[in-house]
Design an enzyme around this catalytic site. Structure first.
Site, PDB file in Angstrom:
ATOM      1  N   GLY A 192       1.645  -2.142  -3.422  1.00 33.35           N
ATOM      2  CA  GLY A 192       2.766  -1.831  -4.137  1.00 33.35           C
ATOM      3  C   GLY A 192       2.643  -2.926  -5.542  1.00 33.35           C
ATOM      4  CE  LYS A 215      11.254  -1.117   3.388  1.00 32.72           C
ATOM      5  NZ  LYS A 215       9.874  -0.641   3.143  1.00 32.72           N
ATOM      6  CD  GLU A 224      15.858   0.434  -1.084  1.00 29.68           C
ATOM      7  OE1 GLU A 224      15.223   1.057  -0.704  1.00 29.68           O
ATOM      8  OE2 GLU A 224      16.063  -0.763  -0.628  1.00 29.68           O
TER       9      GLU A 224
HETATM   10  O1  F6P Z   1      10.013  -3.401   0.194  1.00 27.71           O
HETATM   11  C1  F6P Z   1       8.666  -3.364   0.499  1.00 27.71           C
HETATM   12  C2  F6P Z   1       8.002  -2.381  -0.554  1.00 27.71           C
HETATM   13  O2  F6P Z   1       7.174  -1.753   0.418  1.00 27.71           O
HETATM   14  C3  F6P Z   1       7.083  -3.087  -1.595  1.00 27.71           C
HETATM   15  O3  F6P Z   1       5.694  -3.606  -1.020  1.00 27.71           O
HETATM   16  C4  F6P Z   1       6.750  -2.113  -2.501  1.00 27.71           C
HETATM   17  O4  F6P Z   1       6.314  -2.537  -3.772  1.00 27.71           O
HETATM   18  C5  F6P Z   1       8.115  -1.623  -2.577  1.00 27.71           C
HETATM   19  O5  F6P Z   1       8.798  -1.518  -1.158  1.00 27.71           O
HETATM   20  C6  F6P Z   1       8.333  -0.221  -3.068  1.00 27.71           C
HETATM   21  O6  F6P Z   1       7.744   0.872  -2.241  1.00 27.71           O
HETATM   22  P1  F6P Z   1       7.279   2.137  -2.964  1.00 27.71           P
HETATM   23  O7  F6P Z   1       6.585   2.106  -3.942  1.00 27.71           O
HETATM   24  O8  F6P Z   1       6.591   2.943  -1.553  1.00 27.71           O
HETATM   25  O9  F6P Z   1       8.722   2.836  -2.895  1.00 27.71           O
END
Ligand code: F6P
Length: 539
Positions: free
Chosen positions: A280, A506, A229
């Site tokens: 995260g 995913k 995303e």
């Molecule tokens: O969707 C899960 C996740 O891994 C979360 O734990 C994390 O905060 C988010 O996606 C975003 O991940 P990143 O900061 O690596 O883009």
């Protein structure tokens, strides 16, 4: 010690604090808790408890840094609390907590330490609150913090930048967005901060309509710098930027990431890094907090960290019986595993806290929404409750009906702020009166009202009170919630710091996306194939 999801963990080689630590249901006191619930818990009546015990408010309320907590309107008596504290002792929660602070690899499925507390530790804490062995990490934290805050101040001083767009999702969005919105009264005039998280193009498109390429700074926030995303939005933003006459990607795109190499590959030269020991959902204290620092300045950001650090110190040093995160978590376990309550409502009586429930959903449900223990064994009891909520008083005119008279009991967590940051005292008085009245109504009910007008009452709530909504108290409030989730996860025997559950979707999305172009439904289940055909039909 990396594992594939679902495989059982080899318990040898685990940090000492995790070996032979009983899970809650293996503790000797667990059956006693069940018995106490059957004898006194299920029929416990708050009204009677207050009538019989004039010290109840004093004994079931406590201060913690920047937060006062009234726990007295919870369905718990002194024996119940004593048994729960015994549970925490038997499960060696303190040893587990100390292992986290010490930097041991308690995130066992990823073989990582869990050190978000280090992000808010002052330099002077080394050798005191901070394990001397973490000296190099603490030095790196502060070097990055200094650089990031200097950069934030430079952006604030740069009149050419009017808008900042943070592109990130999950922990790279929810925490900073919640804090920025919560402290919005302090945003320096003229610098707008926008958040784009969803791959739904409506979100990015709406922001791009408001900003201009030459005066916009894009922060690409992603721990991994691979999240689909975020990458899709970052690339789209860059295309828009270049098409609109923007030339200096290196100046106007900044990376906030633990994967500096990937950010460089994107064309980003300014990056602020963090480390694999920052999860995260625990990352707003790291470089991921840059939008907060740009919005409010370096001093406010350091104050946010100081508030969180004060709560860390409370959690690290207060005895279990007066340790607020521990007491909240014990109630969470009591409600989930003995009363069988499946959700908790977050009711902040401050509209600036409108994103708090969303942030806490990730903190709690991504951390403790697990069905196996550290050894990969399936659990025979419930874990994370569903968290949901909306600022009061709005919630009162939406779902509070169900909280008062519905068939399910939902513990409510009220969060009120004594001092308003506006000049409308009457409004604030009304707001506080509503918060108190709702908690009172849930507890007291209206037993004399018949039929449809009957309120059963005896519905539990916790009341958290902040002096004012400033960076310091907000930092403490968030850290309080993080630690409470740590303790309940510890009692349930979980690894609260991985999130394998988000991976499958995913992978499947990567398979489905090209099919939306090709129309190929081979090998898909009947429903997905049907929906895909329907999407591709002209109707
Ligand atoms: O969707 C899960 C996740 O891994 C979360 O734990 C994390 O905060 C988010 O996606 C975003 O991940 P990143 O900061 O690596 O883009």
């Amino acid at each position: 010690m990396a594992l594939t999801p679902g495989s059982a963990l080899d318990m040898s080689g685990l940090p000492a604090a995790l070996v032979n630590r009983p899970r809650c249901d293996q503790a000797a006191v667990w059956p006693q808790l069940g018995q106490h619930h059957r004898q006194a818990g299920a029929a416990f009546d708050l009204r009677q408890a207050f009538a019989e015990d004039e010290r109840r408010f004093d004994d079931f309320s406590q201060g913690a840094p920047h937060v006062f907590a009234d726990l007295s309107k919870n369905l718990i008596d002194r024996t119940g609390e004593a048994l729960l504290l015994q549970l925490a002792r038997e499960c060696r929660v303190e040893a587990h907590r100390d292992a986290m602070f010490a930097g041991e690899a308690i995130n066992t499925t990823e073989g990582r330490a869990v050190l978000h507390t280090l992000l808010r530790a002052p330099r002077e804490a080394l050798g005191g609150a901070v394990n001397p062995a973490l000296g190099p990490q603490l030095a790196e934290v502060h070097a990055t913090l200094d650089a990031m805050l200097a950069y934030a101040e430079a952006v604030r001083a740069d009149a050419a930048i009017t808008d900042v767009v943070n592109i990130g999702i999950g922990g790279s969005d929810l925490g900073p967005k919640m804090v920025v919105r919560a402290l919005l009264d302090r945003v320096s005039p003229g610098r707008r901060v926008h958040f784009v998280s969803n791959v739904d193009g409506h979100e990015l498109a709406a922001v791009l309509r408001l900003v201009k390429p030459r005066s916009t700074l894009f922060l690409v926030a992603s721990k991994t710098f691979t999240t689909t995303e975020t990458m899709a939005n970052a690339h789209a933003a860059r295309r828009w930027f270049e098409a609109g006459g923007g030339v200096d990607v290196a100046r106007q795109f900044v990376g906030l990431t633990a994967n500096v190499a990937a950010a460089r590959e994107f064309g980003i030269q300014t990056t602020f890094g963090f480390w694999d020991w920052v999860g995260g959902r625990y990352s707003l204290w790291s470089a991921i907090g840059l939008p907060i620092a740009i919005a409010f300045g370096a001093t406010a950001f350091r104050t946010l960290l100081a508030g969180a650090h004060a709560m860390d110190e409370h959690f690290r040093t207060a005895p279990l019986a007066r340790n607020l995160p521990v007491r909240l978590a014990l109630l969470d376990v009591w409600y989930r595993n003995f009363h069988g309550f499946t959700s908790r409502n977050i009711a902040p009586y401050h509209s600036a806290l409108r994103y708090l429930a969303m942030h806490l959903q990730q903190v709690e449900m991504e951390s403790n929404g697990k069905r196996v223990d550290l050894a990969g064994q399936a659990l025979g009891f419930g874990t994370a409750p569903v968290l949901w909520g909306e600022p009061g008083a709005n919630g009162q005119h939406a779902f509070f009906q169900m909280l008062h008279q519905g068939t399910d009991v939902v513990p409510v967590e009220f969060i009120a702020v004594r001092e308003a940051s506006h000049e409308l005292p009457r409004q604030h008085q009304l707001l506080l009166a509503n918060a108190l009245a709702q908690a009172q109504a849930l507890m007291l009910g209206k037993p004399d009202g018949g039929g449809h007008k009957h309120f059963p009452g005896n519905r539990p709530s916790t009341f958290l009170l902040l002096e004012r909504l400033d960076p310091e108290s907000l930092g403490a409030l968030i850290a309080l919630q993080e630690h409470r989730v740590f303790v309940s996860g510890s009692l349930w025997g979980l690894n609260s710091f991985d999130q394998w559950g988000v991976e499958l979707g995913k992978v499947l999305a990567r398979d489905i996306e090209p099919r939306l172009a090709s129309g190929d439904v081979a090998g898909l289940d009947g429903s997905t194939a049907g929906l895909l055909r329907r999407l591709l039909e002209n109707y």
